[in-house]
Write a protein that holds these residues in place. Structure first.
Motif, PDB file in Angstrom:
ATOM      1  N   LEU A 102       9.984   6.749  -1.084  1.00  0.00           N
ATOM      2  CA  LEU A 102       9.942   5.839  -2.823  1.00  0.00           C
ATOM      3  C   LEU A 102       9.040   4.912  -2.246  1.00  0.00           C
ATOM      4  CD1 LEU A 102       9.608   5.363  -5.581  1.00  0.00           C
ATOM      5  CD2 LEU A 102      12.136   4.286  -5.032  1.00  0.00           C
ATOM      6  N   ASN A 103       7.852   5.594  -3.077  1.00  0.00           N
ATOM      7  CA  ASN A 103       6.972   4.089  -2.956  1.00  0.00           C
ATOM      8  C   ASN A 103       6.771   3.783  -4.478  1.00  0.00           C
ATOM      9  OD1 ASN A 103       4.181   2.846  -2.578  1.00  0.00           O
ATOM     10  ND2 ASN A 103       3.662   4.742  -2.125  1.00  0.00           N
ATOM     11  N   VAL A 104       6.681   2.376  -3.978  1.00  0.00           N
ATOM     12  CA  VAL A 104       6.645   1.523  -5.971  1.00  0.00           C
ATOM     13  C   VAL A 104       5.630   0.325  -5.136  1.00  0.00           C
ATOM     14  CG1 VAL A 104       8.987   2.181  -6.810  1.00  0.00           C
ATOM     15  CG2 VAL A 104       8.472   0.931  -5.085  1.00  0.00           C
ATOM     16  N   ALA A 105       4.975   0.253  -3.969  1.00  0.00           N
ATOM     17  CA  ALA A 105       3.818  -0.774  -3.590  1.00  0.00           C
ATOM     18  C   ALA A 105       2.672  -0.485  -5.429  1.00  0.00           C
ATOM     19  CB  ALA A 105       3.024  -0.276  -2.960  1.00  0.00           C
ATOM     20  N   LEU A 136      -2.176  -3.017  -2.047  1.00  0.00           N
ATOM     21  CA  LEU A 136      -0.994  -3.205  -3.088  1.00  0.00           C
ATOM     22  C   LEU A 136      -0.096  -3.389  -2.564  1.00  0.00           C
ATOM     23  CD1 LEU A 136      -1.465   0.866  -4.532  1.00  0.00           C
ATOM     24  CD2 LEU A 136      -2.614  -0.931  -5.504  1.00  0.00           C
ATOM     25  N   SER A 137       1.122  -4.098  -3.763  1.00  0.00           N
ATOM     26  CA  SER A 137       1.649  -5.551  -3.208  1.00  0.00           C
ATOM     27  C   SER A 137       3.207  -5.121  -4.933  1.00  0.00           C
ATOM     28  CB  SER A 137       1.561  -6.238  -2.746  1.00  0.00           C
ATOM     29  OG  SER A 137       2.585  -6.960  -2.142  1.00  0.00           O
ATOM     30  N   PHE A 257      -2.568   7.307  -2.481  1.00  0.00           N
ATOM     31  CA  PHE A 257      -1.961   6.204  -1.737  1.00  0.00           C
ATOM     32  C   PHE A 257      -1.061   6.780  -0.933  1.00  0.00           C
ATOM     33  CE2 PHE A 257      -3.730   3.204  -4.701  1.00  0.00           C
ATOM     34  CZ  PHE A 257      -3.744   4.347  -6.137  1.00  0.00           C
ATOM     35  N   VAL A 258      -0.202   5.785   0.321  1.00  0.00           N
ATOM     36  CA  VAL A 258       0.190   5.582   0.945  1.00  0.00           C
ATOM     37  C   VAL A 258       1.917   6.246   0.538  1.00  0.00           C
ATOM     38  CG1 VAL A 258       1.586   5.667   3.260  1.00  0.00           C
ATOM     39  CG2 VAL A 258      -0.413   4.681   2.589  1.00  0.00           C
ATOM     40  N   PHE A 259       2.312   7.525   0.624  1.00  0.00           N
ATOM     41  CA  PHE A 259       4.459   7.410   0.643  1.00  0.00           C
ATOM     42  C   PHE A 259       4.616   7.269   1.585  1.00  0.00           C
ATOM     43  CE2 PHE A 259       2.852  10.647  -2.563  1.00  0.00           C
ATOM     44  CZ  PHE A 259       4.094  11.368  -3.251  1.00  0.00           C
TER      45      PHE A 259
END
Length: 259
Positions: A102-105, A136-137, A257-259
């Motif tokens: 899961l990527n939520v950045a 991204l953060s 974007f990065v996973f």
């Protein structure tokens, strides 16, 4: 040219429609879609996305999403990228029982407590909350102790923000925990023996002369042949992955974007 979504005029909310999903996937039936890339389309509503019951891989990064309600029905979903959206909560993902990555950045998650809904996902191992390369953060990442808080909340995680966990979620921790469970309660150490026994037979560690002959030569020949086959398979796999990536990333699409 804009993808087929629902827009009612200037400033309208872009919504996922069956036409959009079929056009992006090439599938006729929504429940037949396994992989879907909807990156950077300006989506604000997920619409009928919850009807893609067989979906396993989903990229929704770079949109304008504020909630993930329809994803609650995606029980087969294993990989999800929702980076660079406007999310303040992840509650619907609690039902995605197959989720592993899961990527939520790049969202609006302010406290580690907003990740509590992920604690019941047995397979979740990889979570990204910030991506320095893409800048991204999340607000919660401003705390220097957020990593420890996340590890405490989600002890099954093995990777956080691209870094392997070294605490409770690491492979070593899991191994020790499994070992403790296998011993069971009340199982003590084995009673000491009168004399220590060697692990191997006498002479095991002594150097032996190198063997030669047809058997060894044939083994070396088969090994070289197998190695060549592995190289050939690797090249074929790289070609197929390149074709898939080109199909998923048209030239005019923004970088992923990065996973």
């Amino acid at each position: 040219m804009e993808p087929p979504g629902e827009k009612a005029g200037e400033g309208a909310r872009v919504r996922v429609t069956p036409e959009l999903l079929k056009g992006r996937s090439g599938e006729f039936a929504l429940d037949s879609i396994l992989l879907l890339q909807l990156r950077g389309l300006g989506l604000a509503e997920l619409g009928c996305l919850g009807e893609c019951l067989g979906l396993e891989w989903l990229d929704l990064s770079g949109n304008a999403l504020t909630q993930l309600g329809p994803l609650a029905s995606l029980r087969q979903l294993a990989v999800l990228n929702v980076a660079n959206n406007l999310l303040t909560g992840l509650e619907p993902l609690a039902a995605c029982e197959s989720l592993r990555r899961l990527n939520v950045a790049g969202n609006l998650l302010a406290t580690p407590g907003q990740l509590q809904c992920l604690a019941g996902l047995p397979g979740l191992q990889d979570l990204r909350l910030r991506d320095p390369l893409a800048r991204l953060s999340n607000p919660l990442c401003a705390s220097p102790t957020y990593g420890a808080a996340v590890r405490e909340l989600l002890p099954r995680l093995r990777v956080i923000d691209g870094q392997r966990v070294t605490g409770r979620g690491s492979d070593f921790y899991q191994l020790c925990r499994d070992l403790d469970r296998s011993l069971g309660p009340g199982t003590g150490p084995a009673p000491p023996t009168a004399t220590a026994q060697p692990w191997v037979e006498p002479g095991y560690w002594e150097a032996r002369p190198a063997r030669s002959g047809s058997i060894l030569e044939e083994a070396c020949r088969q090994f070289r042949h197998t190695l060549r086959e592995c190289h050939d398979l690797d090249r074929q796999a790289q070609d197929l992955l390149g074709q898939a990536q080109r199909a998923l990333d048209p030239e005019d699409a923004p970088s992923s974007f990065v996973f």
